[in-house]
Design a protein around this motif. Structure first.
Motif, short mmCIF file in Angstrom:
data_model
loop_
_atom_site.label_atom_id
_atom_site.label_comp_id
_atom_site.label_asym_id
_atom_site.label_seq_id
_atom_site.Cartn_x
_atom_site.Cartn_y
_atom_site.Cartn_z
N LEU A 123 1.16 -0.91 -0.07
CA LEU A 123 -0.44 0.02 0.09
C LEU A 123 0.95 1.18 -0.41
CD1 LEU A 123 -2.16 -1.10 3.23
CD2 LEU A 123 -3.01 -0.71 0.75
N SER A 124 0.60 2.32 -0.67
CA SER A 124 1.31 3.35 -1.00
C SER A 124 0.48 4.13 -1.47
CB SER A 124 2.70 2.63 -1.99
OG SER A 124 2.55 3.07 -3.42
N GLU A 125 1.82 5.32 -0.93
CA GLU A 125 0.49 6.72 -1.09
C GLU A 125 -0.43 6.89 -1.33
OE1 GLU A 125 1.38 8.46 -5.75
OE2 GLU A 125 3.52 7.73 -5.24
N THR A 126 -1.04 6.44 0.07
CA THR A 126 -2.11 6.43 1.02
C THR A 126 -2.15 6.71 1.88
OG1 THR A 126 -4.43 4.94 0.06
CG2 THR A 126 -2.32 3.96 0.83
N VAL A 127 -3.57 6.99 2.40
CA VAL A 127 -3.78 7.35 3.81
C VAL A 127 -4.70 6.03 4.45
CG1 VAL A 127 -5.25 9.00 5.35
CG2 VAL A 127 -3.88 10.01 3.36
N PHE A 128 -4.03 5.77 5.60
CA PHE A 128 -5.26 4.26 6.34
C PHE A 128 -4.83 4.96 7.59
CE2 PHE A 128 -1.10 2.54 4.37
CZ PHE A 128 -0.55 2.45 5.99
N ALA A 129 -5.68 4.68 8.51
CA ALA A 129 -5.69 3.92 10.34
C ALA A 129 -4.70 3.06 9.74
CB ALA A 129 -6.92 5.03 10.62
N GLU A 130 -4.12 3.15 11.32
CA GLU A 130 -3.23 1.79 11.76
C GLU A 130 -4.26 0.96 12.50
OE1 GLU A 130 0.17 0.36 15.08
OE2 GLU A 130 -0.14 2.58 14.34
N GLN A 131 -5.31 1.04 12.99
CA GLN A 131 -6.55 -0.20 13.01
C GLN A 131 -7.05 -0.56 12.15
OE1 GLN A 131 -7.16 -1.21 16.48
NE2 GLN A 131 -8.19 -3.28 15.09
N TRP A 132 -7.09 -0.26 10.80
CA TRP A 132 -7.87 -0.06 9.35
C TRP A 132 -6.67 -1.19 9.28
CZ3 TRP A 132 -5.88 -0.54 4.84
CH2 TRP A 132 -6.46 -1.17 3.73
N LEU A 133 -5.40 -1.10 8.93
CA LEU A 133 -4.53 -2.10 8.42
C LEU A 133 -4.07 -2.91 9.41
CD1 LEU A 133 -1.84 -2.37 6.86
CD2 LEU A 133 -0.58 -1.03 8.48
N ARG A 134 -4.36 -3.31 11.14
CA ARG A 134 -4.49 -4.36 11.91
C ARG A 134 -5.70 -5.72 11.65
NH1 ARG A 134 -0.85 -3.50 16.93
NH2 ARG A 134 -0.53 -1.73 16.52
N ASP A 135 -6.80 -4.64 11.25
CA ASP A 135 -8.11 -5.33 10.70
C ASP A 135 -7.61 -6.33 9.29
OD1 ASP A 135 -9.37 -4.43 12.72
OD2 ASP A 135 -10.52 -2.55 12.11
N GLN A 136 -7.49 -5.03 8.27
CA GLN A 136 -6.66 -6.40 7.69
C GLN A 136 -5.85 -7.08 7.26
OE1 GLN A 136 -8.78 -5.43 4.81
NE2 GLN A 136 -9.31 -4.27 6.83
N ILE A 137 -5.12 -7.00 7.87
CA ILE A 137 -4.07 -8.26 8.69
C ILE A 137 -4.27 -9.74 9.64
CG2 ILE A 137 -1.47 -8.54 9.72
CD1 ILE A 137 -0.88 -5.77 9.47
N SER A 138 -5.16 -9.01 9.85
CA SER A 138 -5.83 -10.03 10.19
C SER A 138 -7.03 -11.24 9.75
CB SER A 138 -6.92 -9.72 12.05
OG SER A 138 -8.33 -8.86 11.11
N ARG A 139 -7.62 -10.65 8.82
CA ARG A 139 -8.58 -11.22 7.47
C ARG A 139 -7.82 -11.93 7.14
NH1 ARG A 139 -12.47 -6.38 6.74
NH2 ARG A 139 -11.61 -5.67 8.36
N LEU A 140 -5.97 -11.37 6.55
CA LEU A 140 -4.91 -12.76 5.93
C LEU A 140 -4.46 -13.44 6.23
CD1 LEU A 140 -4.58 -9.02 4.06
CD2 LEU A 140 -6.17 -10.96 3.16
N PRO A 141 -5.10 -14.83 6.53
CA PRO A 141 -4.52 -15.56 7.48
C PRO A 141 -2.07 -15.92 6.45
CG PRO A 141 -6.26 -16.62 6.36
CD PRO A 141 -6.22 -15.28 6.37
#
Length: 109
Positions: free
Chosen positions: A73-91
């Motif tokens: 993910l580059s040149e974008t804005v995201f919250a750290e919690q959003w990123l953590r949520d994505q990681i948790s859904r990608l085993p």
């Protein structure tokens, strides 16, 4: 028609209000654009996804992407919690490169 490896560039997504990608055979996908665009990806065999935005909020939703191993993910804005949520859904996620505007680059292996 989306092939096994696909790049969706700004020319392709210009003028869309959202983007939905659904393809069980898709292995790799790159998305680049200059306007905020909600994206939903449903690709059970997707192994690699790269997103380059325009410093707008990242609005990506992964659905049934359990095979995803590499996420950039580059040149974008995201919250750290959003990123953590994505990681948790990608085993199967092994490589993550995430650079959010105003936040130092984070690399996870």
């Amino acid at each position: 028609l989306i092939h096994r490896t696909t790049t969706l560039a700004e020319e392709l997504v210009f003028g869309l209000s959202n983007l939905q990608v659904s393809n069980p055979n898709l292995k790799s996908l790159q998305v680049q654009h200059r306007c905020p665009l909600p994206i939903q990806i449903e690709a059970m065999n997707l192994e690699s996804f790269a997103y380059k935005g325009n410093y707008d909020q990242c609005k990506i939703r992964f659905v049934a992407c359990q095979a995803l191993r590499s996420l950039s993910l580059s040149e974008t804005v995201f919250a750290e919690q959003w990123l953590r949520d994505q990681i948790s859904r990608l085993p199967q996620l092994k490589n993550l490169k995430a650079r959010s505007w105003g936040i130092p680059e984070k690399l996870y292996h």
